[in-house]
Design a protein around this motif. Structure first.
Motif, PDB file in Angstrom:
ATOM      1  N   ILE A 174      -2.653  -1.110  -7.254  1.00 49.01           N
ATOM      2  CA  ILE A 174      -1.795  -1.996  -6.465  1.00 49.01           C
ATOM      3  C   ILE A 174      -1.818  -1.556  -5.009  1.00 49.01           C
ATOM      4  O   ILE A 174      -1.956  -2.371  -4.090  1.00 49.01           O
ATOM      5  CB  ILE A 174      -0.357  -1.956  -7.012  1.00 49.01           C
ATOM      6  CG1 ILE A 174      -0.340  -2.391  -8.477  1.00 49.01           C
ATOM      7  CG2 ILE A 174       0.546  -2.857  -6.192  1.00 49.01           C
ATOM      8  CD1 ILE A 174       1.030  -2.379  -9.097  1.00 49.01           C
ATOM      9  N   SER A 175      -1.702  -0.242  -4.819  1.00 46.41           N
ATOM     10  CA  SER A 175      -1.673   0.297  -3.460  1.00 46.41           C
ATOM     11  C   SER A 175      -2.980   0.006  -2.721  1.00 46.41           C
ATOM     12  O   SER A 175      -2.977  -0.398  -1.558  1.00 46.41           O
ATOM     13  CB  SER A 175      -1.377   1.788  -3.561  1.00 46.41           C
ATOM     14  OG  SER A 175      -1.706   2.438  -2.382  1.00 46.41           O
ATOM     15  N   GLN A 176      -4.112   0.188  -3.423  1.00 43.86           N
ATOM     16  CA  GLN A 176      -5.407  -0.065  -2.771  1.00 43.86           C
ATOM     17  C   GLN A 176      -5.584  -1.559  -2.461  1.00 43.86           C
ATOM     18  O   GLN A 176      -6.184  -1.917  -1.452  1.00 43.86           O
ATOM     19  CB  GLN A 176      -6.551   0.418  -3.660  1.00 43.86           C
ATOM     20  CG  GLN A 176      -6.563   1.918  -3.875  1.00 43.86           C
ATOM     21  CD  GLN A 176      -6.569   2.672  -2.571  1.00 43.86           C
ATOM     22  OE1 GLN A 176      -7.425   2.465  -1.722  1.00 43.86           O
ATOM     23  NE2 GLN A 176      -5.582   3.541  -2.382  1.00 43.86           N
ATOM     24  N   ALA A 184       0.828  -1.194   0.000  1.00 42.12           N
ATOM     25  CA  ALA A 184       0.000   0.000   0.000  1.00 42.12           C
ATOM     26  C   ALA A 184       0.868   1.251   0.000  1.00 42.12           C
ATOM     27  O   ALA A 184       0.606   2.211  -0.727  1.00 42.12           O
ATOM     28  CB  ALA A 184      -0.914  -0.012   1.218  1.00 42.12           C
ATOM     29  N   PHE A 185       1.929   1.253   0.782  1.00 36.83           N
ATOM     30  CA  PHE A 185       2.755   2.457   0.888  1.00 36.83           C
ATOM     31  C   PHE A 185       3.713   2.590  -0.287  1.00 36.83           C
ATOM     32  O   PHE A 185       3.726   3.597  -1.001  1.00 36.83           O
ATOM     33  CB  PHE A 185       3.525   2.439   2.212  1.00 36.83           C
ATOM     34  CG  PHE A 185       4.344   3.682   2.432  1.00 36.83           C
ATOM     35  CD1 PHE A 185       3.728   4.891   2.741  1.00 36.83           C
ATOM     36  CD2 PHE A 185       5.718   3.650   2.297  1.00 36.83           C
ATOM     37  CE1 PHE A 185       4.473   6.034   2.928  1.00 36.83           C
ATOM     38  CE2 PHE A 185       6.471   4.798   2.477  1.00 36.83           C
ATOM     39  CZ  PHE A 185       5.846   5.997   2.797  1.00 36.83           C
ATOM     40  N   VAL A 202       0.195   9.672   0.613  1.00 40.89           N
ATOM     41  CA  VAL A 202       0.692   9.357  -0.728  1.00 40.89           C
ATOM     42  C   VAL A 202      -0.464   9.268  -1.723  1.00 40.89           C
ATOM     43  O   VAL A 202      -0.400   9.807  -2.832  1.00 40.89           O
ATOM     44  CB  VAL A 202       1.486   8.038  -0.686  1.00 40.89           C
ATOM     45  CG1 VAL A 202       1.860   7.591  -2.082  1.00 40.89           C
ATOM     46  CG2 VAL A 202       2.723   8.193   0.171  1.00 40.89           C
ATOM     47  N   THR A 203      -1.531   8.591  -1.312  1.00 41.14           N
ATOM     48  CA  THR A 203      -2.685   8.438  -2.203  1.00 41.14           C
ATOM     49  C   THR A 203      -3.245   9.796  -2.602  1.00 41.14           C
ATOM     50  O   THR A 203      -3.508  10.062  -3.781  1.00 41.14           O
ATOM     51  CB  THR A 203      -3.788   7.625  -1.496  1.00 41.14           C
ATOM     52  OG1 THR A 203      -3.225   6.408  -1.015  1.00 41.14           O
ATOM     53  CG2 THR A 203      -4.916   7.311  -2.454  1.00 41.14           C
ATOM     54  N   VAL A 250     -15.360  12.730  -8.612  1.00 40.28           N
ATOM     55  CA  VAL A 250     -16.057  11.859  -7.645  1.00 40.28           C
ATOM     56  C   VAL A 250     -15.186  10.636  -7.350  1.00 40.28           C
ATOM     57  O   VAL A 250     -14.955  10.269  -6.193  1.00 40.28           O
ATOM     58  CB  VAL A 250     -17.436  11.428  -8.194  1.00 40.28           C
ATOM     59  CG1 VAL A 250     -18.041  10.351  -7.306  1.00 40.28           C
ATOM     60  CG2 VAL A 250     -18.358  12.614  -8.309  1.00 40.28           C
ATOM     61  N   GLY A 251     -14.680  10.013  -8.432  1.00 43.64           N
ATOM     62  CA  GLY A 251     -13.821   8.850  -8.249  1.00 43.64           C
ATOM     63  C   GLY A 251     -12.586   9.187  -7.434  1.00 43.64           C
ATOM     64  O   GLY A 251     -12.150   8.421  -6.569  1.00 43.64           O
ATOM     65  N   SER A 252     -12.012  10.360  -7.677  1.00 41.96           N
ATOM     66  CA  SER A 252     -10.800  10.744  -6.971  1.00 41.96           C
ATOM     67  C   SER A 252     -11.063  10.957  -5.484  1.00 41.96           C
ATOM     68  O   SER A 252     -10.269  10.544  -4.637  1.00 41.96           O
ATOM     69  CB  SER A 252     -10.231  12.033  -7.574  1.00 41.96           C
ATOM     70  OG  SER A 252      -9.935  11.834  -8.924  1.00 41.96           O
ATOM     71  N   PHE A 253     -12.169  11.601  -5.176  1.00 34.79           N
ATOM     72  CA  PHE A 253     -12.483  11.806  -3.752  1.00 34.79           C
ATOM     73  C   PHE A 253     -12.749  10.473  -3.055  1.00 34.79           C
ATOM     74  O   PHE A 253     -12.394  10.286  -1.891  1.00 34.79           O
ATOM     75  CB  PHE A 253     -13.681  12.757  -3.595  1.00 34.79           C
ATOM     76  CG  PHE A 253     -13.272  14.201  -3.642  1.00 34.79           C
ATOM     77  CD1 PHE A 253     -12.423  14.724  -2.665  1.00 34.79           C
ATOM     78  CD2 PHE A 253     -13.708  15.046  -4.654  1.00 34.79           C
ATOM     79  CE1 PHE A 253     -12.024  16.044  -2.706  1.00 34.79           C
ATOM     80  CE2 PHE A 253     -13.317  16.377  -4.706  1.00 34.79           C
ATOM     81  CZ  PHE A 253     -12.476  16.880  -3.732  1.00 34.79           C
ATOM     82  N   ALA A 254     -13.356   9.570  -3.787  1.00 37.02           N
ATOM     83  CA  ALA A 254     -13.566   8.243  -3.201  1.00 37.02           C
ATOM     84  C   ALA A 254     -12.225   7.552  -2.969  1.00 37.02           C
ATOM     85  O   ALA A 254     -11.998   6.918  -1.936  1.00 37.02           O
ATOM     86  CB  ALA A 254     -14.448   7.395  -4.116  1.00 37.02           C
ATOM     87  N   LEU A 255     -11.307   7.709  -3.934  1.00 35.06           N
ATOM     88  CA  LEU A 255     -10.009   7.052  -3.825  1.00 35.06           C
ATOM     89  C   LEU A 255      -9.196   7.599  -2.648  1.00 35.06           C
ATOM     90  O   LEU A 255      -8.572   6.838  -1.910  1.00 35.06           O
ATOM     91  CB  LEU A 255      -9.235   7.232  -5.140  1.00 35.06           C
ATOM     92  CG  LEU A 255      -7.780   6.784  -5.165  1.00 35.06           C
ATOM     93  CD1 LEU A 255      -7.663   5.304  -4.834  1.00 35.06           C
ATOM     94  CD2 LEU A 255      -7.171   7.028  -6.547  1.00 35.06           C
ATOM     95  N   VAL A 256      -9.202   8.918  -2.467  1.00 33.59           N
ATOM     96  CA  VAL A 256      -8.409   9.472  -1.363  1.00 33.59           C
ATOM     97  C   VAL A 256      -9.137   9.333  -0.036  1.00 33.59           C
ATOM     98  O   VAL A 256      -8.627   9.748   0.995  1.00 33.59           O
ATOM     99  CB  VAL A 256      -8.050  10.953  -1.598  1.00 33.59           C
ATOM    100  CG1 VAL A 256      -7.275  11.102  -2.892  1.00 33.59           C
ATOM    101  CG2 VAL A 256      -9.283  11.824  -1.601  1.00 33.59           C
TER     102      VAL A 256
END
Lengths: 651, 500
Positions: free
Chosen positions: A322-324, A300-301, A435-436, A390-396
């Motif tokens: 990969i990180s998620q 993840a890191f 990082v994300t 929207v996708g980006s806010f969900a990802l972070v």
């Protein structure tokens, strides 16, 4: 309809559609190919939803056998189904994302000569993934597992005339095969101990396996640990965990929608699903759980860091995936299986959304993927921009978006987990939040904000993508936004997954939800603002804003200042160098050495021609072979043979 | 009672002889005749299949008549669940090979088709013989047509290849004859089943095992007596390669089952460890050698050797599984299944190489690239068979390897691990070849002009594709057919035979 008919339908519809669209593509044509496959996947989605409704009413696992594959080794190996809430949920997610990708492909692959072939692969992929999900034994799961590997090989190599694509396809297959080798040995361990590979028997035997040493005698590794670790090596290849992750970024050689399908909902989550499915086995091995936890946290890191230096938009999302996946693994390793699966589901939605959004951008940019040549796209592509955001806010994991609920649940669970190594993993995961946020908003700013940096021609033709592309974006944006609110309490509160997962012997990392029966999603969101993860995320976004909007010269200066580190990231920790230069090269050299030194010199030269005089003498006698008369002579011999046989038969 | 086995042996032999003597030498007649005979034999074989009973280890379709009374040699035929599948494989392969040679062979067509029909009869004889002398007769006679097929219709270095092929196999066979004579002397007949029952002393068993080993190991072929095979394949015409890979290689492994294990069980047990080592060397070492081949046929030939390593491994681990007879059955069944599957897969791969060779007259991997662009149907079949070759679940190639790996893991974790490396190495050499031949851009002008499969070529490959998938998705019918015989065989091999 009975439940097993529904399951059969879900499995066979995409398979039949794939076969017809692939083998009969000259008969059904382009339209026929997409109509058939989309219809099949849509029906499979509806049937999956029906199945989920049934298991909501009756939570016991429903186990069927369709047919006996083989009887061997005193065991029956069958093809069947294990339908419980976990597999039913996965079926819905897989068919939903697959459906969105199918629709989107109509627009994205519109001009491609391999149009029908592509739809065939997509449906075949859906079938293999569904087989993996519904399997009621390890062998059947393995068949689906290798099936998705096959189709991923075909999809990555879809544009097979690009050498980079065919190379990436082979690389993906081989790295996955390393994992499959371990998977197979994991099955061998379990078969030797349980004498069957059915889940029911493995789950029943798990507590005993947790006490039985694998080499006999006392002490040493237990059967459960050996099997769980071997299977996890398989899972880590499929789910792109360190050090078997290297195939995934290269798999971007395939057309974008596949990247979405492979990454978001399906292939890469297979490893997560495997560990969750076998959780009764994993909880019997503290060692295996620790390994899963630490590998996940490290992935993840450190894989997130690579997303900060990548310039290809698809590669950024690939490293993010990969990180998620690392987060999901960490959740599983902590014993919080429900949180890991929860993140799998939310991630399926928002990551498919991001990939399809990136595809929309790439279409508009005439297949340019370098973010340094983009910028300012939000004015030209409002729908793509909003949905991407929207996708980006969900990802972070911004509070309120779907990814927040699942990711914060994982971080919280790892912080409370009794598994060894949890505190280190917790730190890594918190670092990963920063990082994300940094790489995600670096991407958003580079692509959609700032000054347009593309050439005049591209800029003049910039426009929003057609409806078949934007519609799936909107369809995916809704769950990316809302799924967390709906699923938070049932999935984490314990009622939905009751009885599905194994329980840790001491403590339960998800206890925070069940201990607070009044913990509503809203309260969870409200509490987030006092957590360190929230402020780390804000810091990441702020850094991205500073480096890529406010002071665009800053990243280059930072790269120059930390030259060695920058180089390490750009070279992806030299893992590719290790595989491609060292392993592949060494294998080739060993082959050369054995071929020339072993076969030609030692065996043919020494053993065979060492008795050269003998051979020579015989060869001289055999020389008449060359004059062509001998074959008649030989057939006379055979005729004589027939005569002798005939004589024997008659008498 | 219908003499099924005699019919199956004599019909193709007669058919081949007719082809040689009939004056009508028009190509249409020769091909038509060869196809008609091979189809008739295949249909007859299917009819026999309908009468074959699973679930018993007893010999079926037994025929027995005096043959050379002075020697107590009899015309004794019969099949069990181990040998019968190979007869089916033989009759099917012959049909496909006749079709594959339809237009390709220009010189001496009549002799070509006759050679394959005669070969068919002799190969069926090998699998059906229950009299050791009869077995030896078929075994040796079979070499002649194969020798001619390579020597007359082969490539430029065919003479070197035939001599190498002949020497290797002949030297082994001579030793086998000695062993057979010794056994006949001790038991008073050439009855193989009597050999299996006879109590034999330690020295005899060791001698018999080693003598048979010399014949069978060459045929399998086992490392280090394998180097004749790549040469033979490279020089053989496509049809010859198919028969060589699909049937001939199976005879060595079949010999271990019919002779070595049941006749000399104590010696087999004593020598099982070196046999396993040789098998593992074939699996591990040969895979690396296959990786660096520049010639497609050589690559497939080496791949065959590696795959046959699983067969002998599956057989000999039984001596380390006395406590788990079920698992021992699994290993032996896996080995036999691997033989059958390899018959489909390697035959199909050689046919695929032949399709390309017929067009460009080269098998060099570097001369191709981008074939999928111009030959999509061919690419479909080639990739499918390649996937079977790398043991993908759902294809027949997976079943046997899976059984053998699972069983050998229980005999020794190391053996299981080493055998399983083929998952990676097999994929490496197969897919690397596929990448360079089928994928990548078209760089050679003549490749750009290639035409896709003709209906005839399609007709040859399609049945194999169906079988590879059918028995990959449902191996149980074949396993069920052999199960009782395998149980019987394993019991024979595990029993001690030394006189008290």
């Amino acid at each position: 309809m009975s439940l097993d008919d529904l399951v059969l339908g879900v499995l066979l519809l995409p398979l039949a559609a794939a076969l017809i669209a692939g083998l009969g593509r000259n008969l059904v044509g382009r339209t026929g190919a997409h109509v058939l496959t989309i219809l099949a996947v849509a029906l499979a989605f509806l049937a999956s939803a029906l199945i989920l409704r049934r298991v909501l009413a009756d939570p016991r696992p429903h186990v069927f056998t369709f047919y006996t594959w083989m009887m061997s080794g005193g065991a029956r190996f069958a093809v069947g189904a294990w339908i419980d809430r976990l597999s039913a949920l996965m079926m819905v997610v897989v068919t939903f994302v697959s459906l969105a990708v199918h629709v989107y492909t109509i627009g994205y692959m519109h001009d491609d000569p391999g149009y029908a072939r592509f739809f065939s692969y997509l449906s075949l992929f859906t079938f293999a993934m569904l087989l993996l999900v519904v399997a009621n034994n390890l062998l059947e799961l393995f068949a689906g597992w290798e099936g998705v590997g096959l189709v991923s090989y075909l999809l990555i190599g879809f544009w097979f005339e690009r050498p980079s694509a065919s190379r990436a396809a082979v690389k993906a297959f081989l790295l996955n095969r390393v994992g499959d080798l371990a998977f197979l040995l994991g099955m061998a361990v379990l078969f030797a101990a349980v004498h069957t590979l059915s889940f029911r028997a493995i789950f029943a035997a798990a507590p005993v396996l947790g006490r039985t040493p694998i080499l006999g005698g006392s002490g040493g590794m237990t059967v459960a640990t050996a099997a769980a670790l071997l299977l996890f090596v398989g899972a880590s290849a499929k789910s792109a965990q360190i050090p078997l992750h290297a195939w995934l970024p290269d798999s971007m050689e395939g057309p974008t929608p596949i990247s979405a399908l492979i990454h978001a909902a399906t292939m890469v989550t297979a490893g997560i699903y495997l560990v969750a499915r076998l959780s009764p086995l994993y909880v019997q091995s503290a060692t295996a759980l620790s390994v899963v936890l630490l590998i996940g946290a490290l992935t993840a890191f450190f894989m997130g860091l690579l997303g900060i230096v990548a310039t290809d938009i698809k590669r950024v999302i690939a490293y993010s995936t990969i990180s998620q996946l690392g987060y999901m693994c960490a959740g599983l390793g902590a014993g919080a299986f429900a949180a890991g699966i929860f993140h799998l589901v939310t991630h399926a939605f928002f990551k498919a959304l991001l990939f399809l959004g990136a595809g929309s951008v790439i279409l508009a940019m005439h297949h340019e993927q370098d973010m340094r040549k983009m910028g300012g796209l939000r004015r030209f592509m409002p729908v793509t921009y909003i949905t991407f955001l929207v996708g980006s806010f969900a990802l972070v994991a911004f509070p309120g978006f779907s990814g927040f609920f699942s990711k914060d649940a994982i971080i919280d669970a790892v912080g409370r987990s009794p598994v060894a190594g949890a505190s280190l993993a917790h730190l890594l995961l918190l670092g990963g939040v920063f990082v994300t946020a940094l790489y995600t908003f670096r991407m958003v700013f580079l692509v959609f904000h700032g000054e347009p940096r593309m050439d005049e021609h591209t800029r003049a033709h910039l426009h929003e993508s057609p409806l078949v592309v934007t519609l799936p974006l909107v369809a995916l944006a809704i769950p990316a936004l809302a799924a967390g609110w709906v699923m938070f309490r049932p999935l984490l509160g314990g009622s939905f997954f009751a009885g599905v997962f194994g329980r840790l012997p001491h403590g339960h990392p998800l206890g925070f939800v069940s201990r607070n029966p009044h913990l509503t999603p809203l309260a969870f969101v409200a509490g987030a603002f006092s957590e360190p993860s929230f402020w780390l995320m804000i810091a990441g976004i702020a850094t991205a804003w500073y480096g890529y909007l406010y002071r665009p010269a800053f990243p280059a200066r930072a790269a120059a200042a930390f030259h060695g580190l920058y180089r390490l990231f750009v070279q992806k920790y030299y893992v590719d160098v290790f595989y491609e230069v060292i392993c592949a090269r060494a294998g080739w050299l060993v082959g050369r050495g054995l071929s020339t030194g072993g076969d030609r010199l030692l065996i043919d030269g020494g053993l065979v021609n060492g008795s050269a005089r003998l051979v020579g003498a015989m060869a001289r006698r055999l020389r008449p072979v060359q004059n062509g008369r001998l074959y008649r002579y030989a057939f006379v011999m055979i005729a004589a043979l027939v005569a002798v046989l005939g004589y024997a038969l008659l008498t | 009672m219908t003499p099924w086995l005699s019919l199956l042996i004599v019909l193709p032999l007669l058919g081949g002889l007719v082809l040689l003597v009939v004056p009508d030498r028009s190509p249409a007649f020769r091909r038509g005749w060869a196809l008609a005979v091979s189809l008739l034999v295949f249909v007859l074989n299917l009819a026999a299949l309908a009468h074959f009973r699973d679930g018993t280890s007893a010999m079926q379709f037994v025929e027995s008549a005096p043959w050379i009374p002075a020697l107590h040699a009899r015309y004794h035929l019969g099949v069990d669940g181990i040998s019968f599948p190979f007869i089916l494989l033989t009759t099917l392969s012959t049909v496909l090979v006749v079709l594959a040679g339809w237009r390709v062979i220009e010189r001496q067509q009549a002799a070509y088709f006759a050679a394959f029909l005669i070969m068919e009869g002799l190969m069926i004889g090998v699998f059906a013989a229950l009299d050791a002398l009869l077995f030896y007769l078929f075994w040796e006679a079979m070499l002649i047509p194969m020798f001619l097929i390579i020597g007359i219709w082969g490539g430029p270095r065919r003479i070197y290849a035939t001599i190498k092929f002949f020497l290797y196999t002949f030297l082994g066979s001579v030793l086998m004859l000695l062993a057979i004579l010794d056994l006949a002397h001790k038991t008073g007949s050439f009855d193989i089943l009597a050999f299996q029952r006879a109590p034999l002393g330690w020295g005899t068993q060791i001698f018999v095992f080693l003598a048979f080993f010399a014949a069978f190991a060459v045929k399998v072929p086992m490392w280090p007596v394998h180097t004749w095979l790549p040469d033979a394949h490279v020089e053989a015409p496509t049809g010859g390669s198919v028969i060589l890979a699909a049937i001939l290689l199976k005879m060595g492994a079949y010999g271990f089952l019919r002779f070595s294990l049941p006749i000399a069980p104590d010696a087999s047990r004593y020598l099982a460890f070196p046999m396993i080592v040789l098998s593992l060397i074939a699996i591990v070492y040969i895979a690396f050698v296959a990786l660096v081949q520049d010639d497609m046929k050589k690559l497939v030939a080496y791949s065959s050797i590696a795959h046959m390593g699983f067969v002998t491994l599956g057989f000999f681990i039984l001596f380390f599984l006395f406590l788990h007879p079920d698992v021992a059955h699994m290993g032996v069944e896996g080995g036999i299944f691997q033989m059958i599957s390899h018959g489909f897969v390697s035959g199909a791969l050689f046919l695929c190489v032949g399709v390309l060779y017929d067009r460009l007259h080269t098998r060099e991997i570097a001369r191709y690239g981008g074939v999928a662009r111009v030959m999509p149907w061919f690419a479909f079949f080639f990739v499918l068979f390649a996937m079977a070759n790398v043991a993908l679940p759902g294809t027949s190639g997976f079943v046997g390897e899976f059984q053998v790996i699972l069983a050998s893991w229980q005999a020794s974790h190391w053996w299981g691990l080493l055998a399983a490396t083929s998952l990676v190495t097999g994929a490496a050499y197969t897919l690397w070849m596929i990448r360079r031949v089928v994928f990548n851009p078209v760089v050679h002008e003549d490749v750009a002009k290639l035409s896709d499969l003709t209906p005839r070529e399609f007709l040859v490959l399609a049945p194999l594709a169906v079988l590879v998938l059918l028995f990959g998705l449902w191996p149980e019918p074949i396993l069920h057919m052999m199960h009782a015989s395998v149980v019987h065989l394993v019991a024979q091999a595990m029993r001690r035979k030394l006189p008290a």
